[in-house]
Motif scaffolding. Sequence first.
Motif, PDB file in Angstrom:
ATOM      1  N   ILE B  11       6.164 -59.290  71.447  1.00 31.39           N
ATOM      2  CA  ILE B  11       7.467 -58.561  71.300  1.00 31.39           C
ATOM      3  C   ILE B  11       8.376 -57.737  72.327  1.00 31.39           C
ATOM      4  CG2 ILE B  11       7.886 -56.150  69.717  1.00 31.39           C
ATOM      5  CD1 ILE B  11       5.529 -56.379  68.334  1.00 31.39           C
ATOM      6  N   MET B  12       8.048 -56.888  73.075  1.00 35.30           N
ATOM      7  CA  MET B  12       9.490 -56.545  73.896  1.00 35.30           C
ATOM      8  C   MET B  12       9.891 -57.492  74.095  1.00 35.30           C
ATOM      9  SD  MET B  12       9.708 -53.454  73.381  1.00 35.30           S
ATOM     10  CE  MET B  12      11.082 -52.985  74.346  1.00 35.30           C
ATOM     11  N   VAL B  15      12.184 -59.406  71.551  1.00 38.40           N
ATOM     12  CA  VAL B  15      13.204 -58.768  71.379  1.00 38.40           C
ATOM     13  C   VAL B  15      14.493 -58.476  72.157  1.00 38.40           C
ATOM     14  CG1 VAL B  15      14.175 -55.728  71.105  1.00 38.40           C
ATOM     15  CG2 VAL B  15      12.140 -56.928  69.560  1.00 38.40           C
ATOM     16  N   HIS B  46      17.446 -62.587  54.324  1.00 38.73           N
ATOM     17  CA  HIS B  46      17.992 -61.122  53.337  1.00 38.73           C
ATOM     18  C   HIS B  46      17.300 -59.873  53.940  1.00 38.73           C
ATOM     19  CE1 HIS B  46      17.374 -58.903  50.257  1.00 38.73           C
ATOM     20  NE2 HIS B  46      18.226 -59.540  49.767  1.00 38.73           N
ATOM     21  N   THR B  47      18.263 -58.940  53.865  1.00 41.00           N
ATOM     22  CA  THR B  47      18.021 -57.762  53.995  1.00 41.00           C
ATOM     23  C   THR B  47      16.469 -57.129  54.196  1.00 41.00           C
ATOM     24  OG1 THR B  47      20.471 -57.092  54.099  1.00 41.00           O
ATOM     25  CG2 THR B  47      19.144 -55.379  55.110  1.00 41.00           C
ATOM     26  N   LYS B  48      16.286 -57.718  53.295  1.00 45.16           N
ATOM     27  CA  LYS B  48      14.191 -57.007  53.370  1.00 45.16           C
ATOM     28  C   LYS B  48      13.280 -57.543  53.762  1.00 45.16           C
ATOM     29  CE  LYS B  48      15.208 -54.823  48.520  1.00 45.16           C
ATOM     30  NZ  LYS B  48      14.350 -55.227  47.629  1.00 45.16           N
ATOM     31  N   ILE B  50      14.247 -59.160  56.828  1.00 42.91           N
ATOM     32  CA  ILE B  50      13.843 -57.804  58.288  1.00 42.91           C
ATOM     33  C   ILE B  50      13.025 -56.852  58.356  1.00 42.91           C
ATOM     34  CG2 ILE B  50      15.659 -56.825  59.958  1.00 42.91           C
ATOM     35  CD1 ILE B  50      16.919 -59.715  59.547  1.00 42.91           C
ATOM     36  N   GLY B  51      14.152 -55.756  56.888  1.00 40.53           N
ATOM     37  CA  GLY B  51      12.932 -54.753  57.294  1.00 40.53           C
ATOM     38  C   GLY B  51      11.549 -54.930  57.189  1.00 40.53           C
ATOM     39  N   THR B  54      10.045 -56.135  60.492  1.00 41.65           N
ATOM     40  CA  THR B  54       9.950 -54.759  61.162  1.00 41.65           C
ATOM     41  C   THR B  54       8.862 -54.054  61.258  1.00 41.65           C
ATOM     42  OG1 THR B  54      12.264 -55.017  61.027  1.00 41.65           O
ATOM     43  CG2 THR B  54      11.071 -53.229  62.222  1.00 41.65           C
ATOM     44  N   PHE B  55       8.512 -54.090  59.612  1.00 44.70           N
ATOM     45  CA  PHE B  55       7.650 -53.391  59.251  1.00 44.70           C
ATOM     46  C   PHE B  55       6.196 -54.180  60.000  1.00 44.70           C
ATOM     47  CE2 PHE B  55       3.722 -52.309  56.304  1.00 44.70           C
ATOM     48  CZ  PHE B  55       3.193 -51.172  56.826  1.00 44.70           C
ATOM     49  N   ALA B  57       5.631 -55.807  62.271  1.00 39.55           N
ATOM     50  CA  ALA B  57       5.850 -55.080  63.900  1.00 39.55           C
ATOM     51  C   ALA B  57       4.861 -54.132  64.335  1.00 39.55           C
ATOM     52  CB  ALA B  57       6.686 -55.072  65.338  1.00 39.55           C
ATOM     53  N   VAL B  58       5.652 -52.704  63.106  1.00 41.92           N
ATOM     54  CA  VAL B  58       4.761 -51.732  63.382  1.00 41.92           C
ATOM     55  C   VAL B  58       3.340 -52.461  62.740  1.00 41.92           C
ATOM     56  CG1 VAL B  58       4.796 -49.498  62.375  1.00 41.92           C
ATOM     57  CG2 VAL B  58       7.230 -50.497  62.787  1.00 41.92           C
ATOM     58  N   SER B  61       1.221 -53.501  65.832  1.00 42.71           N
ATOM     59  CA  SER B  61       1.352 -52.390  66.602  1.00 42.71           C
ATOM     60  C   SER B  61      -0.007 -51.870  66.764  1.00 42.71           C
ATOM     61  CB  SER B  61       2.418 -52.015  67.570  1.00 42.71           C
ATOM     62  OG  SER B  61       2.135 -51.099  68.025  1.00 42.71           O
ATOM     63  N   LEU B  62      -0.301 -50.807  65.123  1.00 49.67           N
ATOM     64  CA  LEU B  62      -0.698 -50.411  64.982  1.00 49.67           C
ATOM     65  C   LEU B  62      -2.715 -51.322  65.303  1.00 49.67           C
ATOM     66  CD1 LEU B  62      -1.394 -47.366  63.564  1.00 49.67           C
ATOM     67  CD2 LEU B  62      -1.822 -49.146  61.075  1.00 49.67           C
TER      68      LEU B  62
END
Lengths: 588, 220
Positions: B11-12, B15, B46-48, B50-51, B54-55, B57-58, B61-62
Motif C-alpha cells: 500500500i505504501m 501511494v 466519483h468522490t465517494k 475514493i472514500g 480509502t476505507f 485500505a483501512v 490493514s485491520l
Amino acid sequence: MAYVAIADRDHEQEHHDPQTFITKYVWSQDHKVIAIQYGVVAIFVGLIAMGLSVMMRLQLGFPDSFELIRPENYYQFVTMHGMIMVVYLLTALFLGGFGNYLIPLMCGSRDMVFPFLNMLSFWFYLLSVIILLASFFVPGGATGAGWTLYPPQAIAAGTPGVDWGILLMLGSLAVFIVAFTMGGLNYVTTVLQARCKGMTLMRMPLSVWGIFMATILGLLAFPALLVSAVMMLLDKLVLTSFFMPAIISAGEQLSYSGGTPILFQHLFWFFGHPEVYIVALPAFGIVSDVLATHARKNIFGYRMMVWAILAIGGLSFIVWAHHMYVSGMNPYFGFFFATTTLVIAVPTALKVYNWVLTLWQGNIHLRVPMLFAIAFIFTFIHGGLTGLFLGNVVVDLPLSDTYFVVAHFHMVMGVSPVLVVFAGIYHWFPKITGKMFNETLGRWHFWLTFLGTYSIYLPMHYLGFLGVPRRYYAMGNTDFMPASAQTLNATMTVAAIIVALAQFIFLYNVIVSLRSGKKAGSNPWGATTLEWQTPDTPPKHGNWGHSLPEVHRWAYDYSVPGQEQDFTPQTVPASEVPVGRDHGVTHE
Amino acid sequence: MTVTLIFLAVIMVTVIVWLLRQTLNVQPWVSDAAADAVSGASLPTHTKTIGLTTFLAVATSLFALFVSAYTLRMQMVDWRPLPEPNLLWINTGFLVLASVAYQWTRGRAIKGHNSAVKIGLLVSGILSILFLVGQLIAWRELSGAGYYLSSNPANAFFYLLTAVHGIHLLGGLYVWARSTVKAWFGVDTEAVRLSIELCTVYWHFLLLVWVVLFGLLLAT
C-alpha cells in the motif's frame, strides 16, 4: 494594478446557510466550526493532562510532601498524562483541528467532501474524551498501566484501575479510532478530489502535505491499536489468552495460559511508532509555512520537503521494534531496526537543513508565531539527536527505562509539536477569529514556555546518564544517585510549575483578544496561501463567496525579484503581478 | 508480522509511487499556464469511490493485522486447531452468490433496468443475510461441541475473525437496506446506481477477505 485581496473586491455576496444557533455552532457540518470544536476539546483535555504532569513533578521534586499523591495515583497520572497528550491532544488537535480548518481553505474548497461524516467524527471524539475522563470517577479509578498498556500487568490484579479503568481506556481508544477514521477519510479524499482549479499537488502548501501524509499513516496504523485493544478487552472480559501467559497472581493460578505479551508489544508499537510521525508530519508542514511567511522567503527545497514527507511516511512503518530492544529480540532483528531508524534520520535531517536555509538571508520578522517556529527547530534538533543515541541497540540497552528516554521523547514529540501548535494558533488566530492577539502577552508566553521547558528537559538527560529509572514513584536510598540528583529534580519541578502557569497567559490572551483585540484584516502577515485570500475574515460558511478561487502559482512566492510587493498570493495570475522594486532577499 | 509488513509495504509503495509520479519533474516555482488549467480532482472517479477505496485500505490493514496476530500466536505450544464445521462451505457459497448477484445488479443498474435492479438487490441482500445466519449457526455448532471462546486461542481467533468479518458485512447491509428502500420506493435512480456500484466493490472485498480468512482457518 496593485494586488487587491479578494476580500476587497466583492462584498455583495452573503451566505446564510445554517440558520439556527444549534446547526451553526453545535451540530455543525462546517469544517471551520468542527475544527474549533476539536481544538477547544483537545486543549481542554490537554490542560487536564498538564495538571497531571504537575502532580507527577510535585511528587518527584518533593517526595513524601504531598499526602494526596499516593503511589497508585502516581501511576494513574503517568498513564493518563501520556495517553491524553499523545492521542487526545496532539493527534486530535493537529488532524481534527488544524487539518479540518486548513485543508479546505488551503486547497480552495468550500468544505470537506463528506461534511456529515466530519460532524460525526467530532462527536465520536467528544464521546471518547468523555469515556476517558469518566475513568477517573469509577471505582478503582483510572488505569495505571502506563500509556503503553502492556499486558500482563495492565489487566492483572495490583495495577490501579484494573477493574473499570482499563475497560474505559480501551473502550475510549476504540471510539477515538472510529472518530479518527471518519475524519481521516474526509481529509484524504478532500485533498485528492476537492482542490480548486489550478491547485496541482505540487502547488499545495506544505501544511497540507504534512497533514495529508499523517492522515494516511493514521488510517493504516490506528487499526493496530484497535486490534490490540479488542484482543485485550477479550482477555480481560472473557478470559481468552491472546496476550496473557500462565500467571500466578497473589498466590492463585489464573485461568490464562500460553499467551504472549510480546505480541501486544508488536501490535502496540506498530501503531505507536507511526503515531510519532502522525504528530510530527503536520508539525513539519505547519512550521514550514510559518517560517516561509515570516522570513518573507520561499521555503528552501520545496520538492525535497515533499519527498522527505513521503519518505518519512513510508519508513515510519518499518522502525517500530526499536521500542522493544530490551524485550529479548534476535540481534539481527535489532540490527535491522537500528538501521531503518538511522535511515529515517536522513529525510528528517534534510527537512531541518531546509528550514535553516529558509531563514538564511531572509527578511525575518520575529513575531510570536515565528518565535515559536524557530524555537521548534532548536527543540527538534535536540530531541532528534538524542533519538540517534537511542536508535542504536548498544546505547539503548543501558539507557532504556531511564530519564534519558523521558527527556528524549518529551523534547522530540512533546515540546516540539506543542511549540508548533502554538506557532500555528498564533499564526492563524487572526484568520480564525478576525482579531489580532496581544503581542506582548504572546512574547511572555513564548519565552516562559521555551526557556522553561528547556530547563525541565535538559537536566533530565543528565539524570538519565546517572541511571535514574523512570516510572518510579520514589527513588528511595540508592548509592548510585548523588544527593544532587534530588536537587535537580526539585529545580525541574519548579520550572514545570512555571511553564504550566505560563499556559494561562496564553488562555488569557486568547480570551482577551477575542473580546477586544484589534481587527486583523484579511491578510495581516502578507501571506500567499489561499486561506488568507477569503472574501470574509473569519471566512463564512462556504468559504469563498459566490465563486471558487483559481490558483496560478505555488504557495511560496515571497520576495520575488522585480515585483512590487514582497509576496504574490496564489490567486494572482502572471499578467497581474505588479512590477517594482527588489526586496534585498537573496535567491538561490 | 510479516503479513502486515508485506501488505503495508504494498500500500505504501503504491501511494508513494503515485505521489512521486505527480511530483517528479514538476517545477512549481516556475509559472505554468498548463497547471493553471488543471482541475482540482486528482482522479477521474466519483468522490465517494475514493472514500470507499480509502476505507477498504483501512479495513484491509485491520484484517492483515488480525492475520498477523493469528500467525504469531499460532506458534505457541498451547495452540490446538479446531475442526471447521462443514457448514462454512455452504456459507461461503452464499457469500459468493451474493457477490455474483451484486455484480449482476450493477450491470442492470448501469443499463437502467429498474425492475431488475429491485429484484437483484433483494436477492443479494437475502443471500448475505443467509451467510450471516449460517455463521451464527456455525458458532452454535462449535460451542455446542465444546469449543468455547476462552478454552483455546485457536477457538478465540475463530470467533474473533468471523465476528469482525460479520460486523463489516452488517455495515454493508445497512447501506444495502438504504439503497434497497430507495430503489423500491424512491425516485433517485442516479444515487441508487452509485450506491450499487460501491456496494458491489464492498461485497467483492468482503468475499475476498472471507476467502483469505477461511483459507487460513482451513490450513491451520
